[in-house]
Enzyme design. Structure first.
Site, PDB file in Angstrom:
ATOM      1  N   SER A   6     -12.589 -28.981   4.507  1.00  0.00           N
ATOM      2  CA  SER A   6     -12.163 -29.586   3.244  1.00  0.00           C
ATOM      3  C   SER A   6     -11.399 -28.587   2.377  1.00  0.00           C
ATOM      4  CB  SER A   6     -13.376 -30.100   2.462  1.00  0.00           C
ATOM      5  OG  SER A   6     -12.969 -30.459   1.164  1.00  0.00           O
ATOM      6  N   HIS A  31      -9.210 -32.027   5.789  1.00  0.00           N
ATOM      7  CA  HIS A  31      -9.810 -33.026   4.897  1.00  0.00           C
ATOM      8  C   HIS A  31      -9.314 -32.801   3.476  1.00  0.00           C
ATOM      9  CE1 HIS A  31     -13.091 -35.874   3.850  1.00  0.00           C
ATOM     10  NE2 HIS A  31     -13.230 -35.149   2.746  1.00  0.00           N
ATOM     11  N   ASP A  33      -9.495 -34.126  -0.458  1.00  0.00           N
ATOM     12  CA  ASP A  33     -10.299 -34.880  -1.424  1.00  0.00           C
ATOM     13  C   ASP A  33      -9.490 -35.193  -2.679  1.00  0.00           C
ATOM     14  OD1 ASP A  33     -13.016 -34.968  -0.196  1.00  0.00           O
ATOM     15  OD2 ASP A  33     -12.767 -32.791  -0.227  1.00  0.00           O
ATOM     16  N   MET A  35      -9.417 -37.034  -6.243  1.00  0.00           N
ATOM     17  CA  MET A  35     -10.389 -37.525  -7.242  1.00  0.00           C
ATOM     18  C   MET A  35      -9.663 -37.985  -8.492  1.00  0.00           C
ATOM     19  SD  MET A  35     -13.185 -34.501  -7.016  1.00  0.00           S
ATOM     20  CE  MET A  35     -13.749 -33.870  -5.447  1.00  0.00           C
ATOM     21  N   HIS A  64      -9.440 -38.430   1.869  1.00  0.00           N
ATOM     22  CA  HIS A  64     -10.637 -39.053   1.294  1.00  0.00           C
ATOM     23  C   HIS A  64     -10.363 -39.367  -0.178  1.00  0.00           C
ATOM     24  CE1 HIS A  64     -15.169 -38.332   0.126  1.00  0.00           C
ATOM     25  NE2 HIS A  64     -14.813 -39.605  -0.013  1.00  0.00           N
ATOM     26  N   MET A  66     -11.427 -40.545  -3.598  1.00  0.00           N
ATOM     27  CA  MET A  66     -12.566 -40.816  -4.476  1.00  0.00           C
ATOM     28  C   MET A  66     -12.000 -41.331  -5.799  1.00  0.00           C
ATOM     29  SD  MET A  66     -14.845 -37.534  -3.468  1.00  0.00           S
ATOM     30  CE  MET A  66     -13.437 -36.761  -2.708  1.00  0.00           C
ATOM     31  N   MET A 135     -21.311 -40.069   2.926  1.00  0.00           N
ATOM     32  CA  MET A 135     -21.458 -38.951   1.977  1.00  0.00           C
ATOM     33  C   MET A 135     -22.895 -38.438   2.046  1.00  0.00           C
ATOM     34  SD  MET A 135     -18.520 -38.452   0.727  1.00  0.00           S
ATOM     35  CE  MET A 135     -19.139 -37.010  -0.173  1.00  0.00           C
ATOM     36  N   GLY A 140     -17.792 -35.620  -5.598  1.00  0.00           N
ATOM     37  CA  GLY A 140     -17.165 -35.084  -6.802  1.00  0.00           C
ATOM     38  C   GLY A 140     -17.019 -33.582  -6.798  1.00  0.00           C
ATOM     39  N   PHE A 141     -17.883 -32.908  -6.057  1.00  0.00           N
ATOM     40  CA  PHE A 141     -17.883 -31.438  -6.089  1.00  0.00           C
ATOM     41  C   PHE A 141     -18.193 -30.862  -4.703  1.00  0.00           C
ATOM     42  CE2 PHE A 141     -19.249 -33.168 -10.124  1.00  0.00           C
ATOM     43  CZ  PHE A 141     -18.365 -32.560 -11.018  1.00  0.00           C
ATOM     44  N   GLY A 142     -17.613 -29.703  -4.426  1.00  0.00           N
ATOM     45  CA  GLY A 142     -17.969 -28.958  -3.223  1.00  0.00           C
ATOM     46  C   GLY A 142     -19.218 -28.142  -3.481  1.00  0.00           C
ATOM     47  N   GLY A 143     -19.797 -27.616  -2.420  1.00  0.00           N
ATOM     48  CA  GLY A 143     -20.902 -26.667  -2.547  1.00  0.00           C
ATOM     49  C   GLY A 143     -22.233 -27.239  -2.964  1.00  0.00           C
ATOM     50  N   ASP A 173     -19.910 -35.945   5.260  1.00  0.00           N
ATOM     51  CA  ASP A 173     -19.241 -35.106   4.262  1.00  0.00           C
ATOM     52  C   ASP A 173     -20.214 -34.664   3.174  1.00  0.00           C
ATOM     53  OD1 ASP A 173     -17.417 -33.956   2.508  1.00  0.00           O
ATOM     54  OD2 ASP A 173     -16.327 -35.813   2.085  1.00  0.00           O
ATOM     55  N   GLY A 174     -20.434 -33.342   3.073  1.00  0.00           N
ATOM     56  CA  GLY A 174     -21.231 -32.797   1.978  1.00  0.00           C
ATOM     57  C   GLY A 174     -22.396 -31.950   2.465  1.00  0.00           C
ATOM     58  N   GLY A 175     -22.380 -30.684   2.091  1.00  0.00           N
ATOM     59  CA  GLY A 175     -23.506 -29.809   2.414  1.00  0.00           C
ATOM     60  C   GLY A 175     -23.637 -29.499   3.894  1.00  0.00           C
ATOM     61  N   GLY A 195     -16.618 -27.752   3.574  1.00  0.00           N
ATOM     62  CA  GLY A 195     -15.807 -27.077   2.567  1.00  0.00           C
ATOM     63  C   GLY A 195     -16.326 -25.691   2.291  1.00  0.00           C
TER      64      GLY A 195
HETATM   65  C1  DX5 Z   1     -17.240 -33.883  -2.194  1.00  0.00           C
HETATM   66  C2  DX5 Z   1     -16.107 -33.927  -1.212  1.00  0.00           C
HETATM   67  C3  DX5 Z   1     -16.290 -33.052  -0.039  1.00  0.00           C
HETATM   68  C4  DX5 Z   1     -16.459 -31.591  -0.353  1.00  0.00           C
HETATM   69  C5  DX5 Z   1     -17.457 -31.073   0.635  1.00  0.00           C
HETATM   70  O1  DX5 Z   1     -17.128 -34.898  -3.098  1.00  0.00           O
HETATM   71  O2  DX5 Z   1     -15.897 -35.239  -0.722  1.00  0.00           O
HETATM   72  O3  DX5 Z   1     -15.288 -33.248   0.958  1.00  0.00           O
HETATM   73  O4  DX5 Z   1     -15.279 -30.837  -0.258  1.00  0.00           O
HETATM   74  O5  DX5 Z   1     -17.779 -29.810   0.273  1.00  0.00           O
HETATM   75  P1  DX5 Z   1     -19.017 -29.008   0.852  1.00  0.00           P
HETATM   76  O6  DX5 Z   1     -18.819 -28.927   2.350  1.00  0.00           O
HETATM   77  O7  DX5 Z   1     -18.882 -27.698   0.157  1.00  0.00           O
HETATM   78  O8  DX5 Z   1     -20.252 -29.767   0.489  1.00  0.00           O
HETATM   79 ZN    ZN Z   2     -14.510 -35.456   1.084  1.00  0.00          ZN
END
Ligand code: DX5
Ligand code: ZN
Length: 214
Positions: A6, A31, A33, A35, A64, A66, A135, A140-143, A173-175, A195
């Site tokens: 991502s 990927h 994102d 938003m 993706h 959002m 999801m 909304g956020f990475g990490g 997607d996520g974590g 990501g």
């Molecule tokens: C979150 C995004 C993800 C994000 C994943 O809303 O859709 O694609 O970049 O990030 P990580 O892998 O850091 O959770």
């Molecule tokens: Zn995503």
């Protein structure tokens, strides 16, 4: 495992370097994102940036969205040369129509579910969907931290797809990291977005290679 790093966790001050890194890695997709600050409480980047990214990357784009009313931007996403356009189930009043619009624009149709949206909502259209993006964090956020109950959703979706004789890909997607990635692989996932785990790694190329082996 199909791997889609991502770009949200890349260094926006030096996107070229991070896109080059992805180009020389074993990643299958990039990927992206998008938003809108309405569907999710954050704003990332829009289509002008996407066109630049498309020109710089050798990997197919996995976009993706959002955003609310994603169907309004089908032509813009297609113009970036994206292979997959993913919309959220939660913002589509007429999901069947949106899936067909994406196909008519020459892209694979992805449908994403927030963690709290049951996979059963897609039962009647599963054979028309190319990719279901589950999801495993609130978008909304990475990490963010992986939500473990999504593992049961992956298994339930795997059974739904197999029972329907469909070829739908399960993307999560996520974590995602090596630990949660292994759990997702065991539950039946086909494709992982990563990501923070990739971009904060000391050696992102080796990290992508490790994820690829899952
Ligand atoms: C979150 C995004 C993800 C994000 C994943 O809303 O859709 O694609 O970049 O990030 P990580 O892998 O850091 O959770
Ligand atoms: Zn995503």
């Amino acid at each position: 495992m199909i791997i889609s790093p991502s770009l949200l966790s890349a260094d926006f001050g030096n996107l070229n370097a991070d896109i080059e890194m992805i180009n020389s890695s074993e990643a299958d997709y990039l990927h992206i994102d998008v938003m809108d600050g309405v569907f999710v409480p954050n704003i990332s980047f829009g289509f002008p940036v996407l066109k630049y990214v498309k020109a710089a990357t050798k990997k197919p784009l996995d976009v993706h969205l959002m955003i609310i009313e994603p169907q309004k931007f089908t032509a813009e996403v297609a113009a970036t040369g994206a292979e997959i356009m993913t919309v959220h189930y939660e913002v589509c009043n007429h999901l069947d129509r949106v899936i067909h619009q994406i196909h008519e624009a020459g892209m694979k149709a992805g449908v994403s579910l927030n963690p709290a949206t049951p996979v059963g909502m897609l039962k009647d259209v599963i054979s028309d969907i190319d990719v279901v993006l589950l999801m495993s964090v609130n978008p909304g956020f990475g990490g963010q931290k992986f939500i473990p109950y999504v593992l049961d959703k992956v298994a339930e979706l795997r059974a739904m797809i197999d029972n329907a004789g469909a070829k739908t890909i399960i993307e999560v997607d996520g974590g995602v990291n090596l630990k949660t990635g292994a759990q997702l692989a065991a539950a039946g996932a086909d494709m992982l977005v990563a990501g923070n785990f990739v971009f904060s790694a000391e050696n992102p190329i080796a990290t992508i290679a490790e994820l690829k082996k899952l």
